[in-house]
Structures are given as C-alpha cells and as structure tokens.
Scaffold this active site. Structure first.
Site, PDB file in Angstrom:
ATOM      1  CG  ASP A  93      -2.380  -8.686   8.062  1.00 12.68           C
ATOM      2  OD1 ASP A  93      -2.696  -9.859   7.844  1.00 12.68           O
ATOM      3  OD2 ASP A  93      -2.421  -7.808   7.183  1.00 12.68           O
ATOM      4  CG  ASN A 103      -4.800   1.516   0.785  1.00 14.10           C
ATOM      5  OD1 ASN A 103      -4.148   0.482   0.689  1.00 14.10           O
ATOM      6  ND2 ASN A 103      -5.400   1.871   1.909  1.00 14.10           N
ATOM      7  CG  HIS A 123      -3.068  -2.153   2.585  1.00 17.66           C
ATOM      8  ND1 HIS A 123      -4.364  -1.789   2.876  1.00 17.66           N
ATOM      9  CD2 HIS A 123      -3.130  -3.470   2.260  1.00 17.66           C
ATOM     10  CE1 HIS A 123      -5.160  -2.833   2.736  1.00 17.66           C
ATOM     11  NE2 HIS A 123      -4.439  -3.863   2.357  1.00 17.66           N
ATOM     12  CD  GLU A 160      -4.856   0.769   5.626  1.00 17.51           C
ATOM     13  OE1 GLU A 160      -4.438   0.700   4.447  1.00 17.51           O
ATOM     14  OE2 GLU A 160      -6.016   0.463   5.939  1.00 17.51           O
TER      15      GLU A 160
HETATM   16  C1  GLP Z   1      -5.986  -7.197   3.153  1.00 19.52           C
HETATM   17  C2  GLP Z   1      -4.737  -7.845   3.816  1.00 19.52           C
HETATM   18  C3  GLP Z   1      -3.553  -7.771   2.909  1.00 19.52           C
HETATM   19  C4  GLP Z   1      -4.001  -8.129   1.503  1.00 19.52           C
HETATM   20  C5  GLP Z   1      -4.867  -7.031   0.952  1.00 19.52           C
HETATM   21  C6  GLP Z   1      -5.483  -7.364  -0.392  1.00 19.52           C
HETATM   22  O1  GLP Z   1      -6.541  -6.153   3.833  1.00 19.52           O
HETATM   23  N1  GLP Z   1      -4.379  -7.323   5.099  1.00 19.52           N
HETATM   24  O2  GLP Z   1      -2.525  -8.646   3.372  1.00 19.52           O
HETATM   25  O3  GLP Z   1      -2.888  -8.248   0.650  1.00 19.52           O
HETATM   26  O4  GLP Z   1      -5.820  -6.624   1.885  1.00 19.52           O
HETATM   27  O5  GLP Z   1      -6.550  -8.222  -0.271  1.00 19.52           O
HETATM   28  P1  GLP Z   1      -7.274  -8.901  -1.525  1.00 19.52           P
HETATM   29  O6  GLP Z   1      -6.333  -9.944  -2.007  1.00 19.52           O
HETATM   30  O7  GLP Z   1      -8.538  -9.471  -0.962  1.00 19.52           O
HETATM   31  O8  GLP Z   1      -7.491  -7.829  -2.528  1.00 19.52           O
END
Ligand code: GLP
Length: 260
Positions: free
Chosen positions: A67, A136, A138, A143
C-alpha cells in the site's frame, strides 16, 4: 494456518526473517510482497544484517508493497516509498527497477490500481507476501468491512488507523485520509503469506484473525481461506488465542517443520 509462537518479539522477528531468507535462497528471482509499519522495521534490520554478514542476495528479487498513502509523492519522508528506501532498499543489492509500490500521488488512483494489479500478474504473482496486522484487524489498508473479494483500490482510512499512524506525521490533520492498497483477494492470490505480529496491542486482532469467524469486520480473518499462511507471534501477541496450548504442542518453540 500455521501458528508459530515464539517467546520474545526478537525471536519472532528472527523466525520471520528466516522465511524470507529461505525464499530468496531457494528462488533467487522470487517475487516478495512487502509490508510497512513499525512491526516490520526490525525484520528489515535483520534482512540487512543477513545480507551483510552472509551475503544473502536480493539481486534477482522483485518486490511489491501492499500500500501507499494517497497524496504523498515517493520522496515524501512519510511515504511508504521513502520508508522502504530507508529501511531496506538502500542497504541491500536489490535492483531498484524491480521494486514496486503503488503511486499515491497518481492523478488517477483507479487507473494506478489497475496498473499495479496488472504488473503483479505480469511478474508472475507474489511468491511470499509479508503482512502485519492493524489493531482493528486490517491487512494492508483493508479496513474492517472491506470486501473479501476486493482488489487493489482506493480506500478510506478509519480514524483508529489514522490515530495509530499519526506518530509519523506532524499532526492528526496531516495524517492521510486515503490510501491505495492491494485488496483482500489480491493478497489471497499470493502463493504464500507470512504474517508477523508482536506486542500486546495486537492480541485481540490476532485472536479474531486466527480463531474468529471469517468476516469482513476482521479482514485478516480472510487468511483462514488461504492454504499457505504462517503466522509468527511473540507471547504477547498470542495472548488472546484460546488454543495457545495446542499451537505450542503442534509447533514447539515455533518449530515450523512439525506436522500441522
Ligand atoms: C499500517 C500498514 C499495515 C501494517 C499495520 C500495522 O497501517 N498499512 O500494512 O501492518 O498498519 O502497523 P504496525 O506494525 O506499525 O503496528
């Protein structure tokens, strides 16, 4: 789903790194799907270290990130393009022409999403997709209530996700509202998936993903429909799993070679 529970976050990261290294050693022209977020930073540190110490090579590897934020150019310090350069690409022998992320600053995000999907297919599909998980549930930026049949597209971020990612921006208002993300179905087409989650903040999402119903309210639960998913957890991220004892029994100390 193979659920591997390691004692500490560092052990979980090392185990997950091992999967990536094995993939690129067995298939030097592997196509890797990459993820961003805080969880992945120590994994990318480990990959850099193994490239340096053992000469693990990425020269023939192609990558596709999950993304990118809408509105940020690749050189924006908070873009995922920039994150990948700094965390990994600048430190390994990967060919920059083979690293791909969706362009969040494209004038036509729908066309950009279609281009990205076509490029993944033309490259032969993703051999190993790395995933983190949002609190959440995702994956990528899919989402809750994302269609489980979704493809790469423009997605509105939830307030929770924007708050979680606010730390990288000057303020909440500066935190992007939209992203281009691979869809759930795009992710499910990967030949294998490796999800890494560490820390207690992920425990509820991990439990919903592994043991909850397959439901769009937890997009990560769609991974239950994939035949080759490995989930690597530390004790804290595994704390909400009801069958924890069973996963320890099946894969003692996170040994993935045991019969599932
Ligand atoms: C982000 C990314 C995800 C990631 C998630 C967790 O928003 N788009 O690909 O897995 O959130 O992030 P973190 O590892 O900082 O908790």
């Amino acid at each position: 789903m193979k659920v591997l529970i390691l004692e500490t976050a560092a052990q979980a990261v090392a185990r997950a790194t091992g999967f990536v290294v094995t993939m690129v050693q067995q298939k030097p022209d592997a196509v890797l799907g990459l993820a961003t977020g805080g969880t992945m930073l120590p994994l990318y540190d480990c990959l850099r270290a193994r490239h340096l110490a053992e000469g693990v090579s990425f020269a023939g590897v192609s990558t596709f990130n999950l993304d990118e934020y809408i509105g940020l150019s690749p050189d924006h310090p908070c873009s995922y393009h920039h994150y990948m350069q700094k965390a990994l690409f600048d430190h390994i022998d990967i060919d920059p022409a083979r690293t791909h992320l969706p362009h969040g600053d494209s004038a036509d995000p729908t066309a950009e999403a279609a281009r990205y999907e076509a490029l993944i297919a033309a490259t032969g599909g993703i051999d190993l997709q790395l995933l983190g998980i949002g609190q959440n549930g995702h994956i990528g930026f899919n989402e809750p209530t994302s269609s489980l049949a979704s493809r790469t597209r423009l997605k509105t971020l939830t307030e929770d996700t924007r708050r979680a990612n606010q730390r990288y921006f000057d303020s909440f208002d500066d935190t992007p509202r939209y992203a281009l993300t691979m869809g759930v179905a795009t992710i499910l087409e990967s030949k294998s998936c490796l999800l890494l989650a560490t820390g207690s903040a992920k425990a509820d999402a991990v439990a919903a993903m592994v043991e909850g119903p397959v439901a769009a309210i937890c997009p990560a639960s769609a991974l239950q429909l994939h035949r080759n998913v490995t989930v690597v957890l530390d004790q804290e991220a595994a704390a909400g799993l009801k069958l924890r004892t069973y996963y320890h029994h099946v894969h003692p100390k996170g040994d993935e070679s045991a019969i599932g």
